[in-house]
Each structure stands twice: as structure tokens, then as C-alpha cells.
Design an enzyme around this catalytic site. Structure first.
Site, PDB file in Angstrom:
ATOM      1  N   ASP A  28     -51.748  34.716 -41.497  1.00  0.00           N
ATOM      2  CA  ASP A  28     -51.966  34.847 -42.938  1.00  0.00           C
ATOM      3  C   ASP A  28     -53.154  34.020 -43.421  1.00  0.00           C
ATOM      4  OD1 ASP A  28     -49.569  36.496 -43.439  1.00  0.00           O
ATOM      5  OD2 ASP A  28     -48.520  34.716 -42.759  1.00  0.00           O
TER       6      ASP A  28
ATOM      7  N   GLU B 261     -49.220  38.135 -36.899  1.00  0.00           N
ATOM      8  CA  GLU B 261     -49.812  38.329 -38.219  1.00  0.00           C
ATOM      9  C   GLU B 261     -50.199  36.963 -38.784  1.00  0.00           C
ATOM     10  OE1 GLU B 261     -47.464  40.692 -40.835  1.00  0.00           O
ATOM     11  OE2 GLU B 261     -47.058  42.247 -39.331  1.00  0.00           O
TER      12      GLU B 261
ATOM     13  N   HIS C 237     -53.641  16.442 -35.660  1.00  0.00           N
ATOM     14  CA  HIS C 237     -53.945  15.026 -35.454  1.00  0.00           C
ATOM     15  C   HIS C 237     -53.633  14.261 -36.733  1.00  0.00           C
ATOM     16  CE1 HIS C 237     -55.784  15.477 -31.516  1.00  0.00           C
ATOM     17  NE2 HIS C 237     -56.482  16.507 -31.970  1.00  0.00           N
TER      18      HIS C 237
ATOM     19  N   ILE D  88     -42.692  34.864 -43.182  1.00  0.00           N
ATOM     20  CA  ILE D  88     -43.377  33.818 -42.416  1.00  0.00           C
ATOM     21  C   ILE D  88     -44.801  33.685 -42.937  1.00  0.00           C
ATOM     22  CG2 ILE D  88     -44.148  33.042 -40.149  1.00  0.00           C
ATOM     23  CD1 ILE D  88     -41.948  34.720 -38.905  1.00  0.00           C
TER      24      ILE D  88
ATOM     25  N   CYS E  90     -49.289  12.292 -34.058  1.00  0.00           N
ATOM     26  CA  CYS E  90     -49.181  10.854 -33.851  1.00  0.00           C
ATOM     27  C   CYS E  90     -48.633  10.184 -35.116  1.00  0.00           C
ATOM     28  CB  CYS E  90     -50.547  10.272 -33.495  1.00  0.00           C
ATOM     29  SG  CYS E  90     -51.234  10.905 -31.953  1.00  0.00           S
TER      30      CYS E  90
ATOM     31  N   ASP F 184     -41.880  38.929 -40.317  1.00  0.00           N
ATOM     32  CA  ASP F 184     -43.228  38.486 -40.684  1.00  0.00           C
ATOM     33  C   ASP F 184     -43.400  38.387 -42.186  1.00  0.00           C
ATOM     34  OD1 ASP F 184     -45.043  37.835 -38.547  1.00  0.00           O
ATOM     35  OD2 ASP F 184     -44.776  39.876 -37.826  1.00  0.00           O
TER      36      ASP F 184
ATOM     37  N   SER G  57     -49.555  14.919 -25.185  1.00  0.00           N
ATOM     38  CA  SER G  57     -49.675  16.317 -24.782  1.00  0.00           C
ATOM     39  C   SER G  57     -48.912  16.560 -23.485  1.00  0.00           C
ATOM     40  CB  SER G  57     -51.146  16.695 -24.628  1.00  0.00           C
ATOM     41  OG  SER G  57     -51.774  15.816 -23.708  1.00  0.00           O
TER      42      SER G  57
ATOM     43  N   SER H 284     -48.253  10.758 -30.202  1.00  0.00           N
ATOM     44  CA  SER H 284     -47.540  11.938 -29.724  1.00  0.00           C
ATOM     45  C   SER H 284     -48.368  12.553 -28.612  1.00  0.00           C
ATOM     46  CB  SER H 284     -47.341  12.937 -30.868  1.00  0.00           C
ATOM     47  OG  SER H 284     -46.605  14.056 -30.431  1.00  0.00           O
TER      48      SER H 284
END
Length: 420
Positions: free
Chosen positions: A131, A129, A175, A93, A217, A90, A245, A243
Site C-alpha cells: 500500500d 499488495e 533501525h 492490511i 534495537c 488484504d 540479525s 536486536s
């Protein structure tokens, strides 16, 4: 300025042998030979160190708000779970979620986010976690994280503390359209802004190699303007394509994931920290027959051949090891351990027991005499002599917020000052 500056950084070709450059044969020959290691182990060692990086980082960004974008949060948390499983901690990241689906009132199972219809895998977990969350997820904050241009007061957990030996994974979902990605339906980042941010990172020596993945997309439009070295990019769709779902869930009324990320994560579930799977395998995980859209990738800026780039070079953590054929026996020195234990025990015996300072019992300090017009104050246990001070009630001012907090009037303060 841009055309001349990248040429100043020639450190990567000069310090990494990629196995295909004959000009580096002399450099390789002058290196100390692994005389005690078999040929197979030697090849594994060269493959292991070939990337040249010493640490891994991941920046995972979900840019969408609102309940109907549940799948974008699930996308990001699923990638977060995978990189943690493969060894990135973490502390390395940076997780940015524009909305908190786990605590959304519409969530029938609070504190959970699922990526499969059978509800078996809670990708929110117990140790997530986050951020940057909610309105902290902005284009400005994202660019500041990448370039390191953040206020000094920013905590360490919100910083990308990478260097010129860092391999960085950047994953984005939300999006988008031709050349832009929306942030929370209120602003957008363009492919030019993103390309310039990566160039700043390169000039400031903030990465060794960078893997950019975007699920949106017309995602391929976001990497068209990249011009910095050592960047590999993947997208879920080509320009002009959507793109799509995946996995609708009637129980919550939304889709749980996007198709491209779903199949990428299905592929990553088969990867372990010692896996030799390369990036060419990742390019093939979601053909058009599965994704409906056409995934794309760009490798012309990357100096290594994708077939020589391990998946764990970006999704895993570096574990430097020294290979040896000798057996090393680790036997603890029981004599030293016993003497050390005795010394610590004797020190504890000689040490005086710790005592806490006596706290004033606030509930007992303030007593109210409802039968008269005085309030009685006493401090029991303060000394052998119990002292009681009679103070007229009209000389005290009590707070409306707490009946135990009080303030003496100026008359009492003057009286106490005179007595002292």
C-alpha cells in the site's frame, strides 16, 4: 485534558464480561441461556466472543531502505504472510515497505524475497499488495494512517478503516535507539509521538484492543510512554540492548531475517484459525538464549489477562458462528432453478445481438502519394459512394511523435467550413 478524557470511555468494561469480575455476574445471569448447547460448547462460545471485537486489522511497517537492510523487508513480508494465512484479508492490511528488495538489481532471484537460507519460502509471493512503498513510507504518512487524518483523495486501500470494535496488530521493524525508530535514515519517530498517536486513536474510537510489536534495537523504549487503555506491547530487546540479525546468506551477502521475528514466525507457523494458544505462549517464544537480546512485553494497560487472550484475536480474523446441535440439510429447489434458467435462456434468445460501433481504420485513412505533391485521404466503408479528397501536402501539419496524427492548416479548415 488527557487525564480526564480517557475516563469518558467506559464502554469496554461495561460491555465485556471477562470471567473474573463479580460485578458482572448479574449481567451474565440475565443473558439468554444456551439451553440446547452442552457445557463444553458453552465454554468455547464464551471464550470465542470474550474479546468483544468484530473485525481485525493489521498495519505492517518496514522503515529501512538499502540492500543491506534486506532482513527488515523479509521480517515485514513474513508477518504479512502469516496474518493472511490466518484469515486477515488484504483489504484489512496496510503494508508499508520502504524499499523494494524484490526488484533490487542486486537480487540474484528477481521478484522474490526469502526468509530462510534454503530458499524454500518466497515471502513476496504472487499476491502481495503493497500500500505504501519507497518514499511514501514516512513518519507523517504512518501517523496519518493511524489517526485517520488523511486527504479525501486517498484510496481505500491506503486507509485504516477501523472502529471501536476493531482489534489492530501494529508491527514495526527497522533501525532504532533509545526512544526512537528511524524512517529511511532521514527522519525518526519518537516514543512520545507514537504514544500520542495511539491516544488519538483511542479518543476517536479507532480500536477496541491493540497489539504493538517492534523488532529493533532498544525496542522496549518505544512502548515506555504508552498511556492509552487496551494496549499490549512486545519488543525484541530491552533498553541498552541491540536486536540481532539471523541467517546470513553468502549468496546475496546479507542476513535474511532478525532473530526475534524469526522465532515469532516459527511459532506462528504452528497456529491455525481455530487454535487456543494464548499470548502468554507468545511471550516465551524467544528467550535470551536464542535471541541473545532480552525480549520485553508490557501488559499493564491491557484490561484482559494475557492468558485469556488468543493469538488469533490479533493475528487472525473474526468468524462469528452460531453453535447448534441440530443437523441442517441444505437441499436446493431444483424446480425454481430450472424455471429461472429457462427464463434467462429465453431472454437471451429474444435479445438482439450486440454490435460494436465501427471504428475508423486510422492506418487506412491516411495514405501518402510519394509520386506527387498531394496526400490522399479516404474513408472506405463510410457510405456506398467512395469519396476522395485531394489536399495539397503543404496544407497539412504532421506530428513529430506519430506519423498518423495530423492537423489541417487554417486554409483547409476555412475551405471545409465554406463547403459545409
Amino acid at each position: 485534558m488527557r487525564a480526564s478524557e480517557p475516563s469518558q470511555r467506559t464502554r469496554i468494561p461495561a460491555t465485556r464480561w471477562n470471567g473474573d469480575d463479580p460485578g458482572q455476574a448479574g449481567e451474565r445471569a440475565s443473558a439468554p441461556p444456551f439451553t440446547s448447547v452442552p457445557r463444553a460448547s458453552k465454554d468455547q462460545t464464551e471464550q470465542f466472543f470474550r474479546s468483544g471485537h468484530t473485525n481485525n486489522w493489521a498495519v505492517l511497517v518496514c522503515t529501512s531502505r538499502f540492500w543491506f537492510n534486506y532482513r527488515h523487508v523479509a521480517n515485514t513480508l513474513s508477518v504479512y504472510r502469516s496474518v493472511k494465512r490466518l484469515g486477515i484479508p488484504d483489504s484489512h492490511i496496510v503494508l508499508m515497505l520502504a524499499d523494494d528488495m524484490a526488484c533490487n538489481p542486486r537480487n540474484p532471484k528477481p521478484a522474490t524475497v526469502f526468509s530462510h537460507k534454503n530458499m524454500e519460502l518466497n515471502v513476496y509471493g504472487d499476491d502481495v499488495e503493497v500500500d505504501y512503498r519507497s518514499y511514501e513510507v514516512t513518519v507523517e504518512n504512518f501517523l496519518r494512517v493511524l489517526t485517520g487524518r488523511i486527504p479525501p483523495s486517498t484510496p481505500r486501500s491506503k486507509r485504516l478503516l477501523s472502529d471501536d470494535r476493531s482489534n489492530i496488530l501494529i508491527y514495526m521493524t527497522g533501525h532504532g535507539g533509545n526512544g526512537f525508530l528511524k524512517f529511511q535514515d532521514s527522519e525518526e519517530i519518537t516514543n512520545i509521538e507514537l504514544a500520542d498517536a495511539f491516544e488519538q486513536m483511542w479518543q476517536k474510537r479507532r480500536y477496541n484492543e491493540l497489539l504493538f510489536i517492534i523488532d529493533t534495537c532498544q525496542g522496549a523504549s518505544m512502548y515506555e510512554r504508552f498511556y492509552s487503555p487496551n494496549i499490549m506491547a512486545l519488543a525484541s530487546s530491552q533498553v541498552g540492548e541491540d536486536s540481532l540479525s539471523h541467517q546470513p546468506d553468502p549468496a546475496i551477502g546479507v542476513h535474511l531475517m532478525d532473530r526475534y521475528t524469526f522465532y515469532v514466525l516459527e511459532f506462528l507457523e504452528e497456529i491455525n484459525p481455530a487454535s487456543q494458544t494464548n499470548m502468554n505462549d507468545l511471550f516465551q517464544v524467544c528467550p535470551k538464549s536464542l535471541c541473545v537480546s532480552t525480549p520485553g512485553h508490557r501488559t499493564d494497560l491491557f484490561q484482559r489477562d494475557p492468558k485469556n487472550v488468543l493469538i488469533t484475536d490479533f493475528f487472525g480474523s473474526v468468524r462469528k458462528v452460531e453453535i447448534t446441535t441440530e443437523t441442517i440439510r441444505l437441499q436446493p429447489d431444483l424446480g425454481n432453478m430450472e424455471s429461472r434458467y429457462k427464463k434467462e435462456w429465453m431472454d437471451e434468445e429474444l435479445m438482439e445481438p450486440l454490435k460494436y460501433a465501427e471504428q475508423l481504420p486510422v492506418a487506412q485513412i491516411i495514405h501518402q502519394d510519394w509520386s506527387g505533391h498531394h496526400r490522399i485521404f479516404g474513408i472506405p466503408g463510410a457510405s456506398k459512394h467512395f469519396s476522395v479528397i485531394m489536399i495539397p501536402s503543404n496544407t497539412l501539419t504532421f506530428s513529430e511523435q506519430s506519423p498518423l496524427s495530423w492537423r489541417a492548416s487554417p486554409q483547409v479548415e476555412d475551405h471545409c467550413r465554406n463547403q459545409s
